[in-house]
Design a protein around this motif. Structure first.
Motif, short mmCIF file in Angstrom:
data_model
loop_
_atom_site.label_atom_id
_atom_site.label_comp_id
_atom_site.label_asym_id
_atom_site.label_seq_id
_atom_site.Cartn_x
_atom_site.Cartn_y
_atom_site.Cartn_z
N ASN A 61 36.42 -13.82 6.89
CA ASN A 61 36.92 -13.20 8.13
C ASN A 61 35.77 -12.81 9.05
N LEU A 62 36.07 -12.77 10.33
CA LEU A 62 35.18 -12.17 11.33
C LEU A 62 36.05 -11.40 12.32
N VAL A 63 35.47 -10.34 12.87
CA VAL A 63 36.20 -9.50 13.83
C VAL A 63 35.56 -9.66 15.20
N PHE A 64 36.39 -9.92 16.22
CA PHE A 64 35.90 -10.15 17.58
C PHE A 64 36.41 -9.06 18.51
N ARG A 65 35.54 -8.64 19.41
CA ARG A 65 35.88 -7.60 20.39
C ARG A 65 35.79 -8.14 21.81
N ASN A 66 36.53 -7.49 22.71
CA ASN A 66 36.47 -7.76 24.15
C ASN A 66 37.04 -9.12 24.54
N ILE A 67 37.96 -9.64 23.76
CA ILE A 67 38.67 -10.86 24.17
C ILE A 67 39.92 -10.42 24.94
N PRO A 68 40.07 -10.85 26.18
CA PRO A 68 41.18 -10.38 27.03
C PRO A 68 42.53 -10.50 26.35
N VAL A 104 44.86 -16.00 12.83
CA VAL A 104 44.20 -15.25 13.91
C VAL A 104 45.23 -14.28 14.49
N HIS A 105 44.88 -13.01 14.59
CA HIS A 105 45.83 -12.05 15.17
C HIS A 105 45.10 -10.80 15.64
N ARG A 106 45.79 -10.00 16.43
CA ARG A 106 45.24 -8.73 16.91
C ARG A 106 45.38 -7.67 15.81
N LEU A 107 44.53 -6.66 15.89
CA LEU A 107 44.58 -5.56 14.94
C LEU A 107 45.22 -4.33 15.59
N GLY A 108 46.18 -3.73 14.90
CA GLY A 108 46.82 -2.52 15.41
C GLY A 108 47.93 -2.81 16.40
N LEU A 119 41.15 -5.52 18.94
CA LEU A 119 40.28 -6.45 18.23
C LEU A 119 41.08 -7.65 17.75
N ILE A 120 40.39 -8.75 17.59
CA ILE A 120 40.98 -9.94 16.99
C ILE A 120 40.28 -10.21 15.67
N ILE A 121 41.05 -10.42 14.62
CA ILE A 121 40.49 -10.79 13.33
C ILE A 121 40.88 -12.23 13.04
N ALA A 122 39.91 -13.01 12.59
CA ALA A 122 40.14 -14.43 12.35
C ALA A 122 39.68 -14.79 10.95
N LYS A 123 40.55 -15.48 10.22
CA LYS A 123 40.19 -16.01 8.91
C LYS A 123 39.89 -17.49 9.07
#
Length: 233
Positions: A61-68, A104-108, A119-123
């Motif tokens: 997994n990786l966590v991505f920030r600031n994706i509209p 791939v999905h948003r968190l919270g 945040l977006i978390i992607a496996k």
């Protein structure tokens, strides 16, 4: 006189009896302390194994920030998140190829008054692709990264708390070591340990010493100095 001597003898016997009982109690207390320490260590081992298993399950997994994110009541699906993520990656990375994701999905939950996108978390389907993205995150400093997207690894809550505690301890050590015998030149965080690399002023020899989460609970844990402490760096 005989009565006094007999009384003194009785007192000595009583004192000896109490002394023997105290020694026996101290021995039992020490055994109980060792038993408690063994149980405490076993609990730590089980917690470590549990935390390690959870972290291993997140290693792709990786966590991505600031994706509209979609505004208003518009609902964003997993496919929408994946499409946006791929678009950002293709803009910021070169030779990224056809990266595939399992999920791939948003968190919270989405909040109406939220200022920043969730945040977006992607496996990742391939661990190599995941490593390529995290190892080349310097690409995110390019001007093409208009949304200022950032990426980080995905850890369990316990590991995040431990890493935060270690990091804060390391920063404290860095600050207080400025005028000490050893100067910290590098700080590296590893799993449940903080490794401080420092230089001996008299010989310019670099050393690396590791401290556990248990060590940093003690005041001044980083000021402990021994002539040959640590390992040469």
């Amino acid at each position: 006189l005989i009565a006094v001597n007999k009384e003194l003898l009785d007192v000595k016997k009583s004192v000896q009896y109490m002394s023997d009982k105290l020694d026996e109690s101290n021995e039992n207390l020490e055994q109980q302390r060792q038993h408690f320490d063994n149980i405490h260590n076993r609990i730590w081992e089980v917690q470590d194994k549990t935390r390690d298993l959870e972290d291993r399950s997140r290693r792709d997994n990786l966590v991505f920030r600031n994706i509209p994110e979609a505004v208003g009541e518009e609902r964003e699906t997993g496919d929408d998140c994946e499409r946006k993520l791929k678009s950002e990656l293709n803009r910021c990375y070169t030779d990224i190829g056809g990266i595939q994701f399992e999920r791939v999905h948003r968190l919270g939950r989405k909040k109406k008054d939220a200022v920043h996108p969730r945040l977006i978390i992607a496996k990742f389907s391939s661990h190599k692709d995941r490593q390529f993205v995290i190892n080349n995150s310097k690409n995110l400093s390019k001007k093409e990264n208009t949304n200022k997207m950032t990426v980080s690894e995905d850890f369990s809550e316990d590991t995040v708390a431990v890493r935060r505690q270690l990091w804060n301890a390391a920063k404290t050590a860095q600050h207080d070591y400025e005028d000490a015998t050893y100067i910290i030149t590098h700080v590296k965080l590893v799993y449940r340990r903080v490794v401080l690399s420092y230089k001996n002023k008299s010989s310019d020899t670099f050393f690396s010493r590791g401290y556990s989460l248990y060590d940093i609970q003690k005041p001044g844990w980083y000021t402990v100095k021994t002539k040959n402490s640590g390992q040469r760096y």
